[in-house]
Scaffold this active site. Structure first.
Site, PDB file in Angstrom:
ATOM      1  N   GLU A 194       0.058   1.647  -2.194  1.00 41.96           N
ATOM      2  CA  GLU A 194      -0.750   1.882  -3.391  1.00 41.96           C
ATOM      3  C   GLU A 194      -1.491   0.642  -3.900  1.00 41.96           C
ATOM      4  O   GLU A 194      -1.190   0.128  -4.986  1.00 41.96           O
ATOM      5  CB  GLU A 194       0.110   2.494  -4.499  1.00 41.96           C
ATOM      6  CG  GLU A 194       0.594   3.890  -4.139  1.00 41.96           C
ATOM      7  CD  GLU A 194       1.159   4.668  -5.312  1.00 41.96           C
ATOM      8  OE1 GLU A 194       1.430   4.064  -6.372  1.00 41.96           O
ATOM      9  OE2 GLU A 194       1.306   5.900  -5.172  1.00 41.96           O
ATOM     10  N   GLU A 294       2.650  10.163   0.025  1.00 40.17           N
ATOM     11  CA  GLU A 294       3.475  10.529  -1.130  1.00 40.17           C
ATOM     12  C   GLU A 294       2.891  11.758  -1.811  1.00 40.17           C
ATOM     13  O   GLU A 294       1.674  11.864  -1.999  1.00 40.17           O
ATOM     14  CB  GLU A 294       3.547   9.394  -2.161  1.00 40.17           C
ATOM     15  CG  GLU A 294       4.346   8.187  -1.735  1.00 40.17           C
ATOM     16  CD  GLU A 294       4.483   7.163  -2.855  1.00 40.17           C
ATOM     17  OE1 GLU A 294       4.347   7.544  -4.046  1.00 40.17           O
ATOM     18  OE2 GLU A 294       4.705   5.983  -2.543  1.00 40.17           O
TER      19      GLU A 294
END
Length: 477
Positions: A194, A294
């Protein structure tokens, strides 16, 4: 008897991940999040892992501190966990890693062997059950994003501003690649979780650099590259790197307390589809594989009167997302495997020593809404009203064209205020209270607390696991 390892590393071929013989491999699995990188909502502490650990060291002292965390790491993921995951039919486990397992900030040139020992144990346990693993670097010195899960204790991504920090992590990846080159049970490396690059160019430069460095010592493993702004934005990406899979994270707001309930309406299904299509536009345009690293909703505890209804809606939402992924035959990794009851496939028993010890603290933390993940201010209006005047003050005093301009802009000013006041400052100070619950514990008591995370002592979320089992049984064509 150990399974025979694949004869070669997985590789990219067009839009597919394939094995040695060119057969498509769709990776379906989960992340061990909360283990080799701890997160506040997963195991119940406030704020950031490093601050929590410092508070625990102050309370326990070195001997007990080392004992407790060594046992936590030992019990959280064992061969029994790998066997359970294999029984569901999934074939891959993502391992989120805190760089501090490999490197001390005051001695960054020395790579600690303890990090390899820890990760090896997970990789080997998974390999013994026929499970691939993906090594995910979840934290970076200075922070690769503005979130709590990069474990900086601040709200800025300083990693992008210091070349020496970048040098450290390139060097670490080279050592990891040296260690695992030739290990065909490792599906590949996820160099950065991320990213949050405000300039939208530093990330691509880092990917080019780390890809080149890794290839010099390991020419074969796939790299799984997250998009910018928390793996949701590829709009500024200019090129495709060889033997790389590009990764999105595809959380749906309908799976969280602040979102509208999912009822499966055509409009909601269209929203899910459009969100996904926006994220994968780059991959489809360039003809490269997609990995959803995710996704997943949170689940209501029995504290909610209508928890069965809420969770049924969340299961339906998850099912619809998997339908979208099956259509494009993409690989995925649900977040997450194990926690204290929020969204895990397996969770600590509410009657376990750990959850019982922290029950008052967990209730307080929930009431205060300290964790961003799954915060429900609608159920805590008194606390929400504390921050409302602060937010309004910012909006009153800052011109409209600037107030929501801070990156990531999607947070708007509300998200940045909560990040600083609740998730950083308030939570940091609360670490001492969390650690105080462990004061005076004997080694036997600390062992029992850590053992609350052994799968033999945990509860399986059967509804979720059955959905994953059914999807894992659907093979690509």
């Amino acid at each position: 008897m150990a399974l025979q390892a694949p004869k070669a590393c997985l590789r990219v071929q067009g839009t597919d991940i394939v094995d040695l013989d060119g057969n498509r491999v769709i990776l379906k699995g989960c992340a061990t999040g909360g283990h080799t990188n701890m997160e506040n909502f997963i195991t119940g502490y406030p704020g950031h892992e490093t601050e929590m650990r410092a508070a625990m060291l102050g309370v326990l002292g070195r001997e007990k501190y080392d004992f407790f965390f060594d046992k936590f790491l030992e019990y959280f993921f064992t061969s029994s966990d790998a066997k359970f995951l294999a029984s569901l039919g999934i074939n891959c486990v993502r391992i989120p890693i805190n760089y501090r397992h490999f490197m001390d900030d005051l001695n960054p040139s020395v790579i600690k062997p303890e990090g390899f020992k820890l990760v090896n144990r997970i990789v080997d346990a998974c390999a013994a059950e026929g499970l691939y693993t993906i090594l995910d670097m979840h934290t970076f010195p200075g922070g690769q994003n503005q979130g709590w899960h990069c474990d900086t204790g601040i709200h800025k991504a300083l990693f992008w501003e210091f070349k020496d920090l970048q040098d450290r992590m390139v060097n670490l990846w080279v050592e990891i690649a040296k260690h695992y080159q030739g290990n065909t049970w490792v599906a590949g490396y996820n160099p950065m979780n991320e990213p949050g690059d405000p300039d939208h160019v530093n990330l691509q430069a880092f990917y080019r650099r780390v890809e080149k460095a890794i290839r010099e010592v390991d020419a074969h493993h796939i790299l799984f590259l997250d998009g910018n702004t928390y793996a949701m934005d590829f709009s500024a990406f200019k090129e495709v790197l060889p033997n790389c899979v590009y990764a999105i994270h595809d959380y749906a707001t309908m799976g969280f307390p602040a979102g509208e309930p999912y009822v499966g309406s055509p409009a909601q299904k269209e929203t899910l589809q459009k969100s996904y299509e926006r994220k994968v536009e780059f991959m489809k345009a360039h003809g490269v594989p997609i990995w959803n690293g995710e996704f997943g909703p949170v689940y209501a505890s029995t504290d909610y009167a209508d928890h069965d209804k809420i969770n049924s809606q969340r299961y339906d939402l998850l099912g619809q997302q998997l339908t979208i992924y099956r259509k494009d035959q993409i690989s995925w990794s649900i977040w997450l495997y194990k926690d204290i009851g929020f969204m895990g496939m397996v969770h600590a028993d509410p009657n376990s020593p750990y959850v019982q010890l922290l029950k008052p603290f967990l209730a307080k933390k929930k009431r205060l809404g300290l964790d961003k993940w799954g915060r429900d201010d609608g159920a805590n209006s008194d606390v929400a009203s504390v921050y409302a005047p602060v937010i309004q003050h910012f909006r009153d005093e800052i011109p409209a064209e600037f107030v929501d301009g801070r990156y990531p802009q999607v947070w708007r000013v509300e998200g940045h205020i909560h990040r600083v006041l609740r998730e950083t400052l308030f939570s940091e100070i609360m670490c001492g209270e969390y650690a105080s619950y462990f004061a005076g514990k004997t080694l036997d008591e600390l062992d029992a607390l850590a053992a609350s995370f052994k799968i033999e002592n945990c509860v399986k979320r059967d509804g979720l696991n059955e959905i994953l089992r059914k999807d894992a049984a659907v093979k690509g064509v």
